[in-house]
Design a protein around this motif. Sequence first.
Motif, PDB file in Angstrom:
ATOM      1  N   GLU A 224       0.812  -1.230   0.000  1.00  0.00           N
ATOM      2  CA  GLU A 224       0.000   0.000   0.000  1.00  0.00           C
ATOM      3  C   GLU A 224       0.839   1.272   0.000  1.00  0.00           C
ATOM      4  OE1 GLU A 224      -3.622   0.566   2.086  1.00  0.00           O
ATOM      5  OE2 GLU A 224      -4.156  -1.540   1.971  1.00  0.00           O
ATOM      6  N   SER A 225       2.140   1.117  -0.208  1.00  0.00           N
ATOM      7  CA  SER A 225       2.983   2.308  -0.348  1.00  0.00           C
ATOM      8  C   SER A 225       2.846   2.828  -1.770  1.00  0.00           C
ATOM      9  CB  SER A 225       4.445   1.940  -0.086  1.00  0.00           C
ATOM     10  OG  SER A 225       4.911   1.084  -1.114  1.00  0.00           O
ATOM     11  N   SER A 226       3.497   3.955  -2.038  1.00  0.00           N
ATOM     12  CA  SER A 226       3.424   4.523  -3.387  1.00  0.00           C
ATOM     13  C   SER A 226       4.611   4.086  -4.249  1.00  0.00           C
ATOM     14  CB  SER A 226       3.391   6.049  -3.307  1.00  0.00           C
ATOM     15  OG  SER A 226       2.179   6.461  -2.706  1.00  0.00           O
ATOM     16  N   PHE A 227       5.356   3.077  -3.805  1.00  0.00           N
ATOM     17  CA  PHE A 227       6.493   2.632  -4.616  1.00  0.00           C
ATOM     18  C   PHE A 227       6.044   1.979  -5.915  1.00  0.00           C
ATOM     19  CE2 PHE A 227       8.684   3.166  -0.650  1.00  0.00           C
ATOM     20  CZ  PHE A 227       9.884   3.713  -1.084  1.00  0.00           C
ATOM     21  N   GLU A 228       6.878   2.137  -6.930  1.00  0.00           N
ATOM     22  CA  GLU A 228       6.618   1.484  -8.214  1.00  0.00           C
ATOM     23  C   GLU A 228       6.455  -0.013  -7.990  1.00  0.00           C
ATOM     24  OE1 GLU A 228       6.358   2.321 -11.544  1.00  0.00           O
ATOM     25  OE2 GLU A 228       6.006   4.290 -10.635  1.00  0.00           O
ATOM     26  N   PRO A 229       5.457  -0.634  -8.601  1.00  0.00           N
ATOM     27  CA  PRO A 229       5.332  -2.090  -8.463  1.00  0.00           C
ATOM     28  C   PRO A 229       6.551  -2.815  -9.052  1.00  0.00           C
ATOM     29  CG  PRO A 229       3.365  -1.123  -9.448  1.00  0.00           C
ATOM     30  CD  PRO A 229       4.394  -0.043  -9.398  1.00  0.00           C
ATOM     31  N   VAL A 230       6.864  -3.949  -8.483  1.00  0.00           N
ATOM     32  CA  VAL A 230       7.934  -4.808  -9.025  1.00  0.00           C
ATOM     33  C   VAL A 230       7.306  -6.175  -9.260  1.00  0.00           C
ATOM     34  CG1 VAL A 230      10.148  -5.925  -8.535  1.00  0.00           C
ATOM     35  CG2 VAL A 230       9.749  -3.574  -7.750  1.00  0.00           C
ATOM     36  N   MET A 231       7.322  -6.623 -10.504  1.00  0.00           N
ATOM     37  CA  MET A 231       6.692  -7.919 -10.798  1.00  0.00           C
ATOM     38  C   MET A 231       7.560  -9.058 -10.256  1.00  0.00           C
ATOM     39  SD  MET A 231       3.826  -7.586 -12.498  1.00  0.00           S
ATOM     40  CE  MET A 231       3.419  -8.621 -13.899  1.00  0.00           C
ATOM     41  N   PRO A 232       6.964  -9.938  -9.434  1.00  0.00           N
ATOM     42  CA  PRO A 232       7.731 -11.106  -8.997  1.00  0.00           C
ATOM     43  C   PRO A 232       7.799 -12.136 -10.129  1.00  0.00           C
ATOM     44  CG  PRO A 232       5.508 -11.214  -8.129  1.00  0.00           C
ATOM     45  CD  PRO A 232       5.605  -9.916  -8.896  1.00  0.00           C
ATOM     46  N   ARG A 233       8.698 -13.104 -10.014  1.00  0.00           N
ATOM     47  CA  ARG A 233       8.795 -14.141 -11.053  1.00  0.00           C
ATOM     48  C   ARG A 233       7.756 -15.240 -10.809  1.00  0.00           C
ATOM     49  NH1 ARG A 233      15.236 -15.043 -10.983  1.00  0.00           N
ATOM     50  NH2 ARG A 233      14.984 -16.090 -12.993  1.00  0.00           N
ATOM     51  N   ALA A 234       7.322 -15.340  -9.576  1.00  0.00           N
ATOM     52  CA  ALA A 234       6.255 -16.309  -9.252  1.00  0.00           C
ATOM     53  C   ALA A 234       5.671 -15.930  -7.898  1.00  0.00           C
ATOM     54  CB  ALA A 234       6.819 -17.724  -9.176  1.00  0.00           C
TER      55      ALA A 234
ATOM     56  N   SER B  40       1.239  -3.161   4.077  1.00  0.00           N
ATOM     57  CA  SER B  40       2.328  -2.328   4.616  1.00  0.00           C
ATOM     58  C   SER B  40       2.443  -1.035   3.823  1.00  0.00           C
ATOM     59  CB  SER B  40       3.644  -3.103   4.610  1.00  0.00           C
ATOM     60  OG  SER B  40       3.836  -3.729   3.367  1.00  0.00           O
ATOM     61  N   LEU B  41       3.014  -0.025   4.464  1.00  0.00           N
ATOM     62  CA  LEU B  41       2.970   1.333   3.913  1.00  0.00           C
ATOM     63  C   LEU B  41       4.329   1.869   3.478  1.00  0.00           C
ATOM     64  CD1 LEU B  41       0.513   2.805   6.568  1.00  0.00           C
ATOM     65  CD2 LEU B  41      -0.003   2.394   4.150  1.00  0.00           C
ATOM     66  N   GLU B  42       5.387   1.108   3.702  1.00  0.00           N
ATOM     67  CA  GLU B  42       6.720   1.647   3.424  1.00  0.00           C
ATOM     68  C   GLU B  42       7.480   0.853   2.370  1.00  0.00           C
ATOM     69  OE1 GLU B  42       7.413   4.465   4.598  1.00  0.00           O
ATOM     70  OE2 GLU B  42       6.530   4.720   6.579  1.00  0.00           O
ATOM     71  N   GLY B  43       6.763   0.025   1.614  1.00  0.00           N
ATOM     72  CA  GLY B  43       7.439  -0.777   0.590  1.00  0.00           C
ATOM     73  C   GLY B  43       7.959  -2.104   1.125  1.00  0.00           C
ATOM     74  N   ASN B  44       7.636  -2.419   2.373  1.00  0.00           N
ATOM     75  CA  ASN B  44       8.120  -3.637   3.025  1.00  0.00           C
ATOM     76  C   ASN B  44       7.801  -4.898   2.224  1.00  0.00           C
ATOM     77  OD1 ASN B  44       6.780  -1.524   4.469  1.00  0.00           O
ATOM     78  ND2 ASN B  44       7.412  -2.401   6.407  1.00  0.00           N
ATOM     79  N   ALA B  45       6.631  -4.909   1.576  1.00  0.00           N
ATOM     80  CA  ALA B  45       6.192  -6.120   0.879  1.00  0.00           C
ATOM     81  C   ALA B  45       6.270  -5.989  -0.647  1.00  0.00           C
ATOM     82  CB  ALA B  45       4.758  -6.469   1.295  1.00  0.00           C
TER      83      ALA B  45
END
Length: 458
Positions: free
Chosen positions: A34-44, A76-81
């Motif tokens: 729920e942070s505003s960080f750019e999404p990062v696609m996981p591989r799975a 989470s709000l800080e990019g933790n996840a």
Amino acid sequence: MSLPPSVHRALVKIVGERGVSVERSVLRDYSHDESSFEPVMPRAVVKPDTAEQVAEVLALADRYRLPVTARGAGSSLEGNAVPSPNGIVLSLERMNRVLEVLPEDFQARVQPGVVYDELNRLLARQGLFFAPGPASGDVATIGGMVGNNSGGLNALRYGVTRDNVLRLQLALANGTLISAGTRALKSSSGYDLVRLFIGSEGTLGIATEVVVRLHGVPERRTAWANFQSPEAAASAVFEIMRTGIVPGALELLDPESVRAVNAVLGLAWPELPMLLMEFHGTPAAIREEGEEGRRVCQEAGALAFRFASDGAEREQLWAGRKAVNRAERTLHPGCTFVKSDVAVPLSHYAQAVHQAHSLAERQALKLMTYGHAGDGNLHTSTAVPSADAEALSRAEALVEGLISFALSVGGTATAEHGIGLAKKRFLQLEHGPAVEVMQALKTALDPNGILNPGKILS
Ligand code: LAC
Ligand code: ZN
């Protein structure tokens, strides 16, 4: 980047076909928190059913140097996840069983994917509850709370997650399962690994089972008060705490937060600085403490003070408070939210509130301030149009100024939202050479750096 077929096959062997997803739509769902960080696609996205499977996935990831980001609800709000680049997400959502409730010990043994509010609904039947009270408790999982050492609305009286977990089963990076802690309420046996792993944001190990400490559900009396300024409200907090009363909750909302709640929930709370409090205990104690709370607030200049007249009003007050973060999002689509979560020693709380507002004025920004005032914990948030780089840097400057203030009075850069990606740059400032000790622990427990790399430490 897709997974090498051999690794994909090995994962399927551990968790089964339906435990591994590589479809784009699923990967997208797990690419952000729920942070505003750019999404990062996981591989799975890997969804184990058992602790043994979690451990086996980690052993495999360690062998292939595959980054693993553990995930609860992703609130989470800080990019933790946010997934680590080129990594997989290990979602604990299927491990969502309450394994055992031990009412006479005031304990429950749960899997990490259990949702906070669901656990408390179940425990309520036995007159018990798990206390910290994250505002996102309708989705937050116990594992996520452990990962971030979450606090919340009731932490003032009952403590944060770290104070309410007795034992953890943990999967380590090398694929072993260990148990840390004990079910005894006190222990001086060896290093306190429970406290070390709680709040480590999945960078040291992954909790696969949690023994939480419970409390009896008390009688409650809820009240709210309005003040002329947020600083005046914050000063009243100090005065309430000085009486020796430990409220079950003592929350501050500034007019901006109240406006957001009113707009999104259709309420009509006075759009003034507000303290929302709750007294917990026996019927006699909450009556007396409530009166004392009223007296102190009035002496501190409260413009109004009211008790919730019934359970429905109480529910609505807390639902409103819990909705602040989401209300802001609803009101500002297309915005980036720049947040802070400082905590300061209580005597500096009013000053922190003042600092936040004067920094906002200096940066010509609209600021929302609210938080767990009784804990000295202040949340701030600025909504900035995502494309406005200049406003974004002013919002960052505000956060930096407030964190510098918090650190200068002995506080912390992050009280309950964790370091994640967003607060990494303050770690050294807050801890100095102690960061080297953290790094040494990280290297000892995760020598190949597969556990949520890039979070907390670089
Ligand atoms: C709250 C979250 C943002 O207190 O921590 O609403
Ligand atoms: Zn909070």
